[in-house]
Design a protein around this motif. Structure first.
Motif, PDB file in Angstrom:
ATOM      1  N   PHE A  61       0.853  -1.191   0.000  1.00  0.00           N
ATOM      2  CA  PHE A  61       0.000   0.000   0.000  1.00  0.00           C
ATOM      3  C   PHE A  61       0.886   1.237   0.000  1.00  0.00           C
ATOM      4  CE2 PHE A  61      -2.628  -3.290   1.904  1.00  0.00           C
ATOM      5  CZ  PHE A  61      -3.808  -3.124   1.223  1.00  0.00           C
ATOM      6  N   LYS A  62       0.506   2.227  -0.795  1.00  0.00           N
ATOM      7  CA  LYS A  62       1.303   3.452  -0.910  1.00  0.00           C
ATOM      8  C   LYS A  62       0.450   4.663  -0.521  1.00  0.00           C
ATOM      9  CE  LYS A  62       5.061   1.693  -2.764  1.00  0.00           C
ATOM     10  NZ  LYS A  62       5.921   1.164  -1.728  1.00  0.00           N
ATOM     11  N   GLY A  63       1.103   5.670   0.055  1.00  0.00           N
ATOM     12  CA  GLY A  63       0.447   6.949   0.320  1.00  0.00           C
ATOM     13  C   GLY A  63      -0.669   6.862   1.342  1.00  0.00           C
ATOM     14  N   THR A  64      -1.792   7.509   1.043  1.00  0.00           N
ATOM     15  CA  THR A  64      -2.889   7.592   2.003  1.00  0.00           C
ATOM     16  C   THR A  64      -3.626   6.263   2.177  1.00  0.00           C
ATOM     17  OG1 THR A  64      -4.327   8.360   0.224  1.00  0.00           O
ATOM     18  CG2 THR A  64      -3.309  10.038   1.598  1.00  0.00           C
ATOM     19  N   ARG A  65      -3.422   5.326   1.257  1.00  0.00           N
ATOM     20  CA  ARG A  65      -4.107   4.031   1.390  1.00  0.00           C
ATOM     21  C   ARG A  65      -3.552   3.195   2.543  1.00  0.00           C
ATOM     22  NH1 ARG A  65      -2.975   3.892  -4.008  1.00  0.00           N
ATOM     23  NH2 ARG A  65      -4.620   4.695  -5.340  1.00  0.00           N
ATOM     24  N   ARG A  66      -2.376   3.561   3.041  1.00  0.00           N
ATOM     25  CA  ARG A  66      -1.779   2.799   4.141  1.00  0.00           C
ATOM     26  C   ARG A  66      -2.567   2.942   5.434  1.00  0.00           C
ATOM     27  NH1 ARG A  66       4.410   4.333   4.398  1.00  0.00           N
ATOM     28  NH2 ARG A  66       3.372   6.273   4.946  1.00  0.00           N
ATOM     29  N   GLY A  67      -3.283   4.040   5.603  1.00  0.00           N
ATOM     30  CA  GLY A  67      -4.032   4.270   6.837  1.00  0.00           C
ATOM     31  C   GLY A  67      -5.444   3.721   6.832  1.00  0.00           C
ATOM     32  N   THR A  68      -5.837   2.999   5.779  1.00  0.00           N
ATOM     33  CA  THR A  68      -7.215   2.529   5.653  1.00  0.00           C
ATOM     34  C   THR A  68      -7.451   1.259   6.460  1.00  0.00           C
ATOM     35  OG1 THR A  68      -6.673   1.247   3.686  1.00  0.00           O
ATOM     36  CG2 THR A  68      -7.435   3.515   3.350  1.00  0.00           C
ATOM     37  N   PRO A  69      -8.693   0.962   6.811  1.00  0.00           N
ATOM     38  CA  PRO A  69      -9.008  -0.281   7.517  1.00  0.00           C
ATOM     39  C   PRO A  69      -8.699  -1.531   6.691  1.00  0.00           C
ATOM     40  CG  PRO A  69     -10.806   1.269   7.750  1.00  0.00           C
ATOM     41  CD  PRO A  69      -9.850   1.867   6.778  1.00  0.00           C
ATOM     42  N   PHE A  70      -8.870  -1.452   5.369  1.00  0.00           N
ATOM     43  CA  PHE A  70      -8.575  -2.614   4.532  1.00  0.00           C
ATOM     44  C   PHE A  70      -7.085  -2.943   4.575  1.00  0.00           C
ATOM     45  CE2 PHE A  70      -7.313  -4.352   0.354  1.00  0.00           C
ATOM     46  CZ  PHE A  70      -7.941  -5.585   0.461  1.00  0.00           C
ATOM     47  N   ALA A  71      -6.240  -1.912   4.574  1.00  0.00           N
ATOM     48  CA  ALA A  71      -4.797  -2.137   4.674  1.00  0.00           C
ATOM     49  C   ALA A  71      -4.449  -2.796   6.004  1.00  0.00           C
ATOM     50  CB  ALA A  71      -4.056  -0.818   4.518  1.00  0.00           C
ATOM     51  N   ALA A  72      -5.090  -2.359   7.081  1.00  0.00           N
ATOM     52  CA  ALA A  72      -4.832  -2.935   8.401  1.00  0.00           C
ATOM     53  C   ALA A  72      -5.255  -4.394   8.462  1.00  0.00           C
ATOM     54  CB  ALA A  72      -5.581  -2.136   9.455  1.00  0.00           C
ATOM     55  N   PRO A  98      -4.382   5.838  17.651  1.00  0.00           N
ATOM     56  CA  PRO A  98      -5.742   6.312  17.380  1.00  0.00           C
ATOM     57  C   PRO A  98      -6.250   6.015  15.977  1.00  0.00           C
ATOM     58  CG  PRO A  98      -4.226   8.099  17.044  1.00  0.00           C
ATOM     59  CD  PRO A  98      -3.397   6.887  17.386  1.00  0.00           C
ATOM     60  N   GLY A  99      -5.524   5.237  15.187  1.00  0.00           N
ATOM     61  CA  GLY A  99      -5.820   5.120  13.755  1.00  0.00           C
ATOM     62  C   GLY A  99      -7.045   4.305  13.412  1.00  0.00           C
ATOM     63  N   LEU A 100      -7.372   4.316  12.121  1.00  0.00           N
ATOM     64  CA  LEU A 100      -8.541   3.584  11.620  1.00  0.00           C
ATOM     65  C   LEU A 100      -8.320   2.072  11.630  1.00  0.00           C
ATOM     66  CD1 LEU A 100      -9.298   5.811   8.517  1.00  0.00           C
ATOM     67  CD2 LEU A 100     -10.645   5.691  10.596  1.00  0.00           C
ATOM     68  N   GLY A 101      -7.082   1.635  11.699  1.00  0.00           N
ATOM     69  CA  GLY A 101      -6.790   0.208  11.613  1.00  0.00           C
ATOM     70  C   GLY A 101      -6.990  -0.578  12.886  1.00  0.00           C
ATOM     71  N   ARG A 102      -7.378   0.073  13.966  1.00  0.00           N
ATOM     72  CA  ARG A 102      -7.541  -0.629  15.250  1.00  0.00           C
ATOM     73  C   ARG A 102      -8.558  -1.762  15.159  1.00  0.00           C
ATOM     74  NH1 ARG A 102      -6.547   2.515  20.110  1.00  0.00           N
ATOM     75  NH2 ARG A 102      -8.276   1.389  21.016  1.00  0.00           N
ATOM     76  N   ASP A 103      -9.781  -1.412  14.772  1.00  0.00           N
ATOM     77  CA  ASP A 103     -10.867  -2.394  14.758  1.00  0.00           C
ATOM     78  C   ASP A 103     -10.677  -3.413  13.640  1.00  0.00           C
ATOM     79  OD1 ASP A 103     -12.025  -0.943  16.826  1.00  0.00           O
ATOM     80  OD2 ASP A 103     -13.102   0.345  15.414  1.00  0.00           O
ATOM     81  N   ALA A 104     -10.217  -2.945  12.485  1.00  0.00           N
ATOM     82  CA  ALA A 104     -10.065  -3.846  11.345  1.00  0.00           C
ATOM     83  C   ALA A 104      -9.002  -4.899  11.614  1.00  0.00           C
ATOM     84  CB  ALA A 104      -9.717  -3.051  10.098  1.00  0.00           C
ATOM     85  N   SER A 105      -7.892  -4.503  12.228  1.00  0.00           N
ATOM     86  CA  SER A 105      -6.841  -5.477  12.516  1.00  0.00           C
ATOM     87  C   SER A 105      -7.299  -6.471  13.584  1.00  0.00           C
ATOM     88  CB  SER A 105      -5.557  -4.780  12.949  1.00  0.00           C
ATOM     89  OG  SER A 105      -5.799  -3.977  14.067  1.00  0.00           O
ATOM     90  N   LEU A 106      -8.037  -6.001  14.571  1.00  0.00           N
ATOM     91  CA  LEU A 106      -8.554  -6.902  15.606  1.00  0.00           C
ATOM     92  C   LEU A 106      -9.539  -7.901  15.007  1.00  0.00           C
ATOM     93  CD1 LEU A 106      -8.581  -7.635  18.574  1.00  0.00           C
ATOM     94  CD2 LEU A 106     -10.381  -5.967  18.917  1.00  0.00           C
ATOM     95  N   ARG A 107     -10.367  -7.440  14.070  1.00  0.00           N
ATOM     96  CA  ARG A 107     -11.295  -8.344  13.388  1.00  0.00           C
ATOM     97  C   ARG A 107     -10.549  -9.423  12.615  1.00  0.00           C
ATOM     98  NH1 ARG A 107     -14.099  -4.497  10.410  1.00  0.00           N
ATOM     99  NH2 ARG A 107     -14.547  -3.328  12.285  1.00  0.00           N
ATOM    100  N   ALA A 108      -9.470  -9.031  11.945  1.00  0.00           N
ATOM    101  CA  ALA A 108      -8.673  -9.998  11.171  1.00  0.00           C
ATOM    102  C   ALA A 108      -7.978 -10.996  12.092  1.00  0.00           C
ATOM    103  CB  ALA A 108      -7.649  -9.263  10.320  1.00  0.00           C
ATOM    104  N   ILE A 109      -7.523 -10.535  13.263  1.00  0.00           N
ATOM    105  CA  ILE A 109      -6.873 -11.434  14.229  1.00  0.00           C
ATOM    106  C   ILE A 109      -7.878 -12.448  14.758  1.00  0.00           C
ATOM    107  CG2 ILE A 109      -5.814 -11.515  16.519  1.00  0.00           C
ATOM    108  CD1 ILE A 109      -4.604  -8.719  15.820  1.00  0.00           C
ATOM    109  N   ARG A 110      -9.110 -11.977  15.057  1.00  0.00           N
ATOM    110  CA  ARG A 110     -10.140 -12.900  15.548  1.00  0.00           C
ATOM    111  C   ARG A 110     -10.485 -13.959  14.508  1.00  0.00           C
ATOM    112  NH1 ARG A 110     -13.209  -9.299  19.203  1.00  0.00           N
ATOM    113  NH2 ARG A 110     -12.242  -9.787  21.175  1.00  0.00           N
TER     114      ARG A 110
END
Length: 138
Positions: A61-72, A98-110
């Protein structure tokens, strides 16, 4: 002149790669650092030695896409895939930032199938530490 002895597990004598794959880790700690610009997932054993890590930049992921939930979500899946092969079944999750990837990464871990013993938020909070910069005058 005496020849220097190579260190045990150094890259020159080729033992480090053989030892890394042979180690079985039943329990570990998953550290998620979610900033506004990036998400970094690091998987360590209980002592804190890094087993696997991944970030949105290394996943392509490059640029602003790195901070997205899908990237996380992709980052967490990549980091965990390596440790599941080494036999990790249980893990603790430490989430920082505080980023957007908190919930998305936890969902992927679960979803990965690892049993989570606890999820802890370790975001550093100041007890009114530094003085903020002066107010902008326009």
């Amino acid at each position: 002149m005496a020849k220097p002895m190579p260190k045990v597990g150094s890259r020159r004598n080729g033992r480090s790669s053989a030892r890394k794959s042979a180690r079985r880790i039943p329990k570990g700690v998953i550290h998620v650092q979610a900033s506004f610009n990036n998400t970094i997932v690091t998987v360590t054993d209980v002592q804190g030695r890094v087993i696997s890590w991944s970030s949105a930049g290394t996943c392509g992921f490059k640029g602003t896409r790195r901070g997205t939930p899908f990237a996380a979500q992709t980052v967490a899946g990549n980091a965990i895939r390596a440790v599941v092969d080494q036999g990790m079944q249980r893990a603790e999750v430490m989430i920082k930032g505080p980023g957007l990837g908190r919930d998305a990464s936890l969902r992927a871990i679960r979803r990965s199938g690892i049993l989570l013993s606890f999820v802890r938020d370790v975001t550093p909070m100041p007890h009114n530490g530094c003085r903020p910069p002066k107010k902008r005058r326009v």
